[in-house]
Write a protein that holds these residues in place. Sequence first.
Motif, PDB file in Angstrom:
ATOM      1  N   MET A   1       0.850  -1.173   0.000  1.00  0.00           N
ATOM      2  CA  MET A   1       0.000   0.000   0.000  1.00  0.00           C
ATOM      3  C   MET A   1       0.890   1.227   0.000  1.00  0.00           C
ATOM      4  N   THR A   2       0.714   2.067  -0.970  1.00  0.00           N
ATOM      5  CA  THR A   2       1.509   3.273  -1.076  1.00  0.00           C
ATOM      6  C   THR A   2       0.634   4.470  -0.762  1.00  0.00           C
ATOM      7  N   LEU A   3       1.105   5.263   0.153  1.00  0.00           N
ATOM      8  CA  LEU A   3       0.375   6.465   0.529  1.00  0.00           C
ATOM      9  C   LEU A   3       1.212   7.680   0.195  1.00  0.00           C
ATOM     10  N   ARG A  15      -8.499   5.277   5.212  1.00  0.00           N
ATOM     11  CA  ARG A  15      -8.350   4.292   4.136  1.00  0.00           C
ATOM     12  C   ARG A  15      -7.756   2.997   4.674  1.00  0.00           C
ATOM     13  N   LEU A  16      -6.792   3.127   5.569  1.00  0.00           N
ATOM     14  CA  LEU A  16      -6.181   1.944   6.166  1.00  0.00           C
ATOM     15  C   LEU A  16      -7.208   1.194   7.025  1.00  0.00           C
ATOM     16  N   ARG A  19      -9.482  -0.700   4.799  1.00  0.00           N
ATOM     17  CA  ARG A  19      -8.789  -1.894   4.306  1.00  0.00           C
ATOM     18  C   ARG A  19      -8.806  -2.999   5.366  1.00  0.00           C
ATOM     19  N   ALA A  39      -1.357  -7.102   9.585  1.00  0.00           N
ATOM     20  CA  ALA A  39      -0.890  -6.327   8.426  1.00  0.00           C
ATOM     21  C   ALA A  39      -0.849  -7.199   7.175  1.00  0.00           C
ATOM     22  N   ASP A  43      -2.864  -6.755   3.689  1.00  0.00           N
ATOM     23  CA  ASP A  43      -1.942  -6.398   2.613  1.00  0.00           C
ATOM     24  C   ASP A  43      -1.363  -4.996   2.810  1.00  0.00           C
ATOM     25  N   THR A  44      -0.833  -4.789   4.003  1.00  0.00           N
ATOM     26  CA  THR A  44      -0.180  -3.527   4.335  1.00  0.00           C
ATOM     27  C   THR A  44       1.021  -3.848   5.214  1.00  0.00           C
ATOM     28  N   SER A  45       1.658  -2.844   5.740  1.00  0.00           N
ATOM     29  CA  SER A  45       2.820  -3.089   6.601  1.00  0.00           C
ATOM     30  C   SER A  45       2.455  -2.870   8.065  1.00  0.00           C
ATOM     31  N   HIS A  46       3.129  -3.611   8.916  1.00  0.00           N
ATOM     32  CA  HIS A  46       2.891  -3.428  10.344  1.00  0.00           C
ATOM     33  C   HIS A  46       3.356  -2.046  10.792  1.00  0.00           C
ATOM     34  N   LEU A  48       2.928   0.770   9.160  1.00  0.00           N
ATOM     35  CA  LEU A  48       1.806   1.692   8.939  1.00  0.00           C
ATOM     36  C   LEU A  48       0.736   1.516  10.011  1.00  0.00           C
TER      37      LEU A  48
END
Length: 188
Positions: A1-3, A15-16, A19, A39, A43-46, A48
């Motif tokens: 996920m790019t913010l 948004r997160l 998700r 996470a 499908d994101t990073s811990h 974030l």
Amino acid sequence: MTLSSTEPQGDARERLLARLLDAFDGTLPSPDVSLREVAARADTSHALLRYHFGSLPGVLAAMLKAQRTRDNEALFETARDSTFDEFVVAIWRTYTRPEQLSRVRGFFHVAGLAAYRPEDFRELVDSLDDLTKMLASLAEREGRSAREALTMATVAVAAIRGLLLQEVLTPEGHSEDAVALILRMSKG
């Protein structure tokens, strides 16, 4: 996920959160999983998740508040044409559906953490009286004084939460009978 670094933090957090809610499809992650596991499922990073929510309990609290807000919006639609008693039953039925079990367990987990550190869970703690306010307004609409209506609503919500805890801990209980008793007590 790019913010984008130029987006306001609230938008990225929302948004997160959306998700996370989608990834867990109406349930809550178990408090036994790690932030990394949550996470990965979303499908994101811990990192974030840690940045926006602080910790796994922060993730759970944010998800729970969002889910409760959705539930309450639907319940408030029901309340428009309901009596006090009908709304108590609607609340009970909403939260005792089998698909709600992880959320009910999550509620008590987060509420337990908030009991020790309410300042870390302020947003959730501040939202806990939503159903009480709605029940009180229904009781007033039925002719109760504001004080009596608030007392009735407070006791009903406290009883429902206590019965939900009993359902989680000892599901073979007789909570339906107890809900009927709450309703009989509201008549006295």
